[in-house]
Design an enzyme around this catalytic site. Sequence first.
Site, PDB file in Angstrom:
ATOM      1  N   CYS A 165      39.160  44.037  43.004  1.00  0.00           N
ATOM      2  CA  CYS A 165      39.601  44.929  43.916  1.00  0.00           C
ATOM      3  C   CYS A 165      40.171  46.187  42.998  1.00  0.00           C
ATOM      4  O   CYS A 165      40.842  46.916  43.770  1.00  0.00           O
ATOM      5  CB  CYS A 165      40.728  44.397  44.746  1.00  0.00           C
ATOM      6  SG  CYS A 165      40.046  42.962  45.695  1.00  0.00           S
ATOM      7  N   HIS A 305      48.906  48.632  47.144  1.00  0.00           N
ATOM      8  CA  HIS A 305      47.779  47.557  47.144  1.00  0.00           C
ATOM      9  C   HIS A 305      47.712  46.852  48.474  1.00  0.00           C
ATOM     10  O   HIS A 305      46.656  47.008  49.363  1.00  0.00           O
ATOM     11  CB  HIS A 305      47.703  46.688  45.990  1.00  0.00           C
ATOM     12  CG  HIS A 305      46.501  45.814  45.914  1.00  0.00           C
ATOM     13  ND1 HIS A 305      45.092  46.206  45.915  1.00  0.00           N
ATOM     14  CD2 HIS A 305      45.977  44.371  45.814  1.00  0.00           C
ATOM     15  CE1 HIS A 305      44.327  45.304  45.853  1.00  0.00           C
ATOM     16  NE2 HIS A 305      44.827  44.331  46.224  1.00  0.00           N
ATOM     17  N   GLU A 316      54.108  42.817  44.848  1.00  0.00           N
ATOM     18  CA  GLU A 316      54.019  44.037  44.590  1.00  0.00           C
ATOM     19  C   GLU A 316      55.273  44.885  44.797  1.00  0.00           C
ATOM     20  O   GLU A 316      55.745  46.116  44.261  1.00  0.00           O
ATOM     21  CB  GLU A 316      52.742  44.838  45.613  1.00  0.00           C
ATOM     22  CG  GLU A 316      52.503  46.263  45.306  1.00  0.00           C
ATOM     23  CD  GLU A 316      51.366  47.000  45.853  1.00  0.00           C
ATOM     24  OE1 GLU A 316      50.965  47.913  45.512  1.00  0.00           O
ATOM     25  OE2 GLU A 316      50.787  46.235  46.768  1.00  0.00           O
ATOM     26  N   LYS A 337      45.598  50.099  54.144  1.00  0.00           N
ATOM     27  CA  LYS A 337      44.759  48.928  54.353  1.00  0.00           C
ATOM     28  C   LYS A 337      45.146  48.261  55.734  1.00  0.00           C
ATOM     29  O   LYS A 337      44.201  47.752  56.154  1.00  0.00           O
ATOM     30  CB  LYS A 337      45.009  47.676  53.373  1.00  0.00           C
ATOM     31  CG  LYS A 337      44.030  47.939  51.874  1.00  0.00           C
ATOM     32  CD  LYS A 337      44.384  46.689  50.948  1.00  0.00           C
ATOM     33  CE  LYS A 337      43.363  47.003  49.744  1.00  0.00           C
ATOM     34  NZ  LYS A 337      44.317  48.015  48.868  1.00  0.00           N
ATOM     35  N   HIS A 342      40.589  45.703  53.834  1.00  0.00           N
ATOM     36  CA  HIS A 342      40.536  45.716  52.466  1.00  0.00           C
ATOM     37  C   HIS A 342      39.027  45.849  51.735  1.00  0.00           C
ATOM     38  O   HIS A 342      38.175  44.941  52.155  1.00  0.00           O
ATOM     39  CB  HIS A 342      41.130  44.490  52.040  1.00  0.00           C
ATOM     40  CG  HIS A 342      41.180  44.294  50.218  1.00  0.00           C
ATOM     41  ND1 HIS A 342      41.054  45.387  49.662  1.00  0.00           N
ATOM     42  CD2 HIS A 342      41.646  43.171  49.546  1.00  0.00           C
ATOM     43  CE1 HIS A 342      41.170  45.094  48.286  1.00  0.00           C
ATOM     44  NE2 HIS A 342      41.673  43.786  48.214  1.00  0.00           N
ATOM     45  N   PHE A 403      41.276  39.838  41.772  1.00  0.00           N
ATOM     46  CA  PHE A 403      41.297  38.805  41.254  1.00  0.00           C
ATOM     47  C   PHE A 403      41.004  38.654  39.925  1.00  0.00           C
ATOM     48  O   PHE A 403      40.155  39.616  39.481  1.00  0.00           O
ATOM     49  CB  PHE A 403      40.124  37.968  42.199  1.00  0.00           C
ATOM     50  CG  PHE A 403      40.475  37.443  43.642  1.00  0.00           C
ATOM     51  CD1 PHE A 403      41.531  37.757  44.232  1.00  0.00           C
ATOM     52  CD2 PHE A 403      39.454  37.098  44.393  1.00  0.00           C
ATOM     53  CE1 PHE A 403      42.056  37.218  45.379  1.00  0.00           C
ATOM     54  CE2 PHE A 403      39.694  36.911  45.681  1.00  0.00           C
ATOM     55  CZ  PHE A 403      41.002  36.737  46.284  1.00  0.00           C
TER      56      PHE A 403
END
Length: 417
Positions: A165, A305, A316, A337, A342, A403
Amino acid sequence: MEFKRVVVTGLGALTPIGNSIPEYWDGLVNGVSGAALIKSFDTTLFKTKFACEVKNFDADGFLGRKDARKLDPFVQYALFSTEEAVKDAGLEFDKLDTNRIGVIWGSGIGGLKTFLDEVVAFAKGDGTPRFNPFFIPKMIADIAPGHISIKYGLRGPNFTTVSACASSNNSLIDSFNYIRLGKANMFITGGSEAIINEAGIGGFNAMHALSTRNDDPATASRPFDLDRDGFVAGEGAGTIILEELEHAKARGAKIYAEMIGGGMSADAYHMTAPHPEGLGAALVMKAALEDAGLTPADIDYVNVHGTSTPIGDPQEVKAIQDTFGEDVYRINISSTKSMTGHLLGAAGAVEAIAAILAIKNDIIPPTINHFTDDPAFDPKINFTFNKAQKRIVKVAQSNGFGFGGHNASVIFRKYED
């Protein structure tokens, strides 16, 4: 060595809330949700039955039926958003040195639909390997920038960044660095993803990563809300034209903003979970600030994010508090998002566009779908809940975490000659 200055001269977008930059921005500032029940396949047996799909996209009409069949959706999306960005930037490639124009593109997965279709067809057959000759060139993640370069005759650096991502944030940083080092005049950069299919939804369901709020898809993406239960899958593409300043001025280009920094880091912690104290996320934001020659006091807006996962959002926020200190109460934070879902490898580009447009328009897009405060978060932090806010935005930062612990953060500011 004196670095070249790098500016943004063109934008293009294909998103779940709009198939162009004007539509996308209108959807953002008006808090439109792109989530709905999935139409592209039968979800009867799936835990999650909704996603943020691209809507009203006619690949055959855009590419012609013959050419569309040769391209995976993630490449179709890339070509579509890039065509808008090229037109927006007023590029006439026959008048430019195309040996010094490159394409760096991000995609976390690449041609998942193509892979799924070919393997399922083989499994249903008699064992004879009757694979489509376009199988491999449709599937590989690097084929999107390849097709972009072929279409426009661009012979500069050309490759794909793959960091889950964070992929298209990495593509932006690589493009930025090549230009400021004088290795190229311009890059078409960004990212695309197309994972809303049986394998994509089923795979993320198996990880318990997706929201299962099937009774209310439109409000399922709830970053920083107490009742968030996972991310909502999205698809689409975002394209940004990055250009060396003097090159842009020489051709009379309009300038949206200036890119001034980028940071990269690793969590070095877990295959899918972020570091519990947000160490990698804080490190990457600080690295981006240092690269840009800024302090936390210079940032006005952070497009976070913010995936709407129970474990991701708190880490975050910890990282932002660690990075900004008391300045955290002065800045605006929002997760777009909440509207687009996402977009995985395309998220960085699409969200960087949101940050660039926030600078251009002095409007912070909201974090929608907020219903219940999470007591884990400081109530004085401005998450820009539910409604866009007007403010002067001189500098904006955009985060992407993937990831594997991949982190990338980019910074833009208002252009001043």
